[in-house]
Design an enzyme around this catalytic site. Structure first.
Site, short mmCIF file in Angstrom:
data_model
loop_
_atom_site.label_atom_id
_atom_site.label_comp_id
_atom_site.label_asym_id
_atom_site.label_seq_id
_atom_site.Cartn_x
_atom_site.Cartn_y
_atom_site.Cartn_z
N TYR A 79 -11.61 -64.41 -4.54
CA TYR A 79 -10.42 -63.56 -4.50
C TYR A 79 -10.53 -62.54 -3.37
O TYR A 79 -9.58 -62.33 -2.60
CB TYR A 79 -10.27 -62.85 -5.85
CG TYR A 79 -9.07 -61.93 -5.96
CD1 TYR A 79 -7.78 -62.44 -5.98
CD2 TYR A 79 -9.24 -60.55 -6.06
CE1 TYR A 79 -6.66 -61.60 -6.10
CE2 TYR A 79 -8.14 -59.71 -6.18
CZ TYR A 79 -6.86 -60.23 -6.20
OH TYR A 79 -5.78 -59.39 -6.31
N GLY B 207 7.00 -60.28 -12.73
CA GLY B 207 6.00 -60.12 -11.70
C GLY B 207 6.40 -59.07 -10.69
O GLY B 207 7.54 -58.56 -10.70
N THR C 177 8.11 -63.76 -1.58
CA THR C 177 7.44 -64.86 -2.28
C THR C 177 6.87 -64.36 -3.60
O THR C 177 6.53 -63.19 -3.74
CB THR C 177 6.31 -65.45 -1.42
OG1 THR C 177 5.20 -64.55 -1.38
CG2 THR C 177 6.79 -65.76 -0.01
N GLY C 178 6.76 -65.29 -4.55
CA GLY C 178 6.21 -64.93 -5.85
C GLY C 178 7.14 -64.05 -6.64
O GLY C 178 6.89 -62.86 -6.83
#
Length: 332
Positions: free
Chosen positions: A189, A35, A29-30
Site C-alpha cells: 500500500y 466513498g 474516479t472511485g
C-alpha cells in the site's frame, strides 16, 4: 496562509471556492456511494460545476452517485463510465468512452483505491495495489491529457495519496514482492501511494510550464469501504478514538516512524475527509506550490514529506518504468 484545519468541511472550502468551481468539468474516479469520491462529487455539485464525469468499476454504483448529484445540483450534467483500474485494456476503453462524451475536462481527481489487500496480480501481471492505486491512473490521465492540453487552459490533476506512503518507497527492483513471496500488504500500500506522489511530482515538472498543476494529498482517516480488506479486529476501540492497527504499529517501530508509535487518531467525517480534495482541485493559492503534498487543506512543509515521495530522479525513473509497463510512451 490557508485558514483551514483538521475539522474543516468540504462545504466550507467549496463555498469559499465557488468562483473556481463554477463552470468546471471534473472527472472523478472511485465514486461508489458512501466513498470519498462520491462525497466529493455530491458536495461540489452544489456550487455550480458544468459537468461531473463519474468513473468507477461498477457502473451501477456510478449511476447511484449520479442520482445523488442530481438531487444536490439539478443543473449539473453527469456521465457515468466503467473504469476497471486492474486492466490496462479496460482503462484504455474507459479513456475512449470519456473522450466520446465531448466534454472539456478541467480537473481530474484520481481518487479510486484499494487498501492493504491480499496479494494478487492483475490480468496484466502487475501487483494489484500498485496497478489499481497508481498505474491505472497514470495511464488514464496520460491518455486524456493531450485533449486537455490542446485547449490551452489551466488544468488541475489531483492524486489522492495517504500518509501510508511512509511504509515504503517504490520497489524499482521488485515491484511484485518476488511474485508475492515477500509480500506485506501495508508495504505494498505504501509503495502504491508513494508512486502516486512521485507521479504528481513528474506531472508538475514536465507540464508546469503548460499550465498544469498537480497535487497529491492525504485525506485523513475516514470510515469508508476502502478499509474492507482490513479486519476490524485489528482495531481496539478507545472512546471516540482508535489506536493504529497492531500491524501498522509494528511497521512504524521497525521503520523508525516514532511519531506514530503510540498515536491514536479520530475518524474524520466524509465531508471533512474530502475537504482537502476540494482545496487541491480548486484553490488558486496553491498554484505556486505545484507538485506539493497536501494535508488538512494545507501544503505540507517539504521537510516533513518523505524523500522517496518527492525525489525528481525517482519521479522520472517511475515515469519511464510506467511507460514500459503500459506499453506506451507519453510526450507532451
Amino acid at each position: 496562509m490557508s485558514p483551514y484545519s483538521y475539522e474543516t468541511t468540504a462545504e466550507e472550502v467549496a463555498n469559499d471556492l465557488k468562483p473556481q468551481i463554477a463552470g468546471k468539468t471534473i472527472l472523478v474516479t472511485g465514486v461508489s456511494p458512501k466513498g470519498l469520491g462520491a462525497a466529493f462529487a455530491e458536495i461540489i455539485a452544489q456550487y455550480g460545476p458544468e459537468c461531473i464525469i463519474l468513473a468507477t468499476r461498477d457502473l451501477s454504483k456510478a449511476e447511484e452517485t449520479a442520482l445523488a448529484i442530481k438531487a444536490t445540483g439539478p443543473s449539473v450534467r453527469t456521465h457515468s463510465v466503467e473504469l476497471d483500474l486492474a486492466s490496462l485494456d479496460q482503462v484504455r476503453k474507459a479513456a475512449t468512452k470519456i473522450q466520446s462524451f465531448g466534454e472539456k475536462i478541467d480537473v481530474i481527481v484520481n481518487n479510486a483505491a484499494i487498501m492493504a489487500s491480499p496479494y494478487f496480480k492483475t490480468v496484466d501481471g502487475i501487483e494489484g495495489q500498485f496497478a489499481v492505486n497508481y498505474l491505472g491512473h497514470f495511464l488514464l490521465t496520460n491518455l486524456l491529457l493531450p485533449d486537455m492540453l490542446a485547449r490551452n487552459v489551466p488544468i488541475r490533476i489531483v492524486n489522492v495519496s495517504s500518509n501510508g506512503c511512509r511504509y515504503g518507497p517504490v520497489r524499482f527492483g521488485d515491484l511484485d514482492f518476488s511474485d508475492g513471496k515477500h509480500y506485506n500488504r501495508w508495504i505494498s500500500y505504501g509503495q502504491s501511494k508513494s508512486a502516486s506522489m512521485l507521479y504528481t511530482k513528474a506531472l508538475a515538472e514536465k507540464l508546469g510550464q503548460r499550465n498544469v498543476h498537480a497535487f497529491s494529498l492525504h485525506p485523513g482517516v475516514i470510515m469508508t469501504n476502502l478499509g474492507r480488506s482490513v479486519a476490524m479486529e485489528e482495531f481496539a476501540e478507545l472512546g471516540e478514538k482508535i489506536p493504529q492497527s497492531n500491524i501498522e504499529r509494528e511497521l512504524d517501530k521497525v521503520q523508525g516512524h516514532a511519531h506514530y508509535w503510540n498515536q491514536s487518531f479520530g475518524f474524520k467525517s466524509p465531508s471533512q475527509g474530502v475537504a482537502t480534495h476540494v482545496f487541491a482541485a480548486f484553490s488558486p493559492e496553491i498554484e505556486k506550490s505545484n507538485g506539493a503534498y497536501l494535508t488538512n487543506c494545507k501544503v505540507k512543509d517539504v521537510k516533513h514529506v518523505y524523500c522517496w515521495t518527492r525525489d525528481s530522479v525517482d519521479a522520472e525513473r517511475l515515469w519511464e518504468l510506467s511507460e514500459k509497463l503500459v506499453g506506451q510512451e507519453f510526450t507532451f
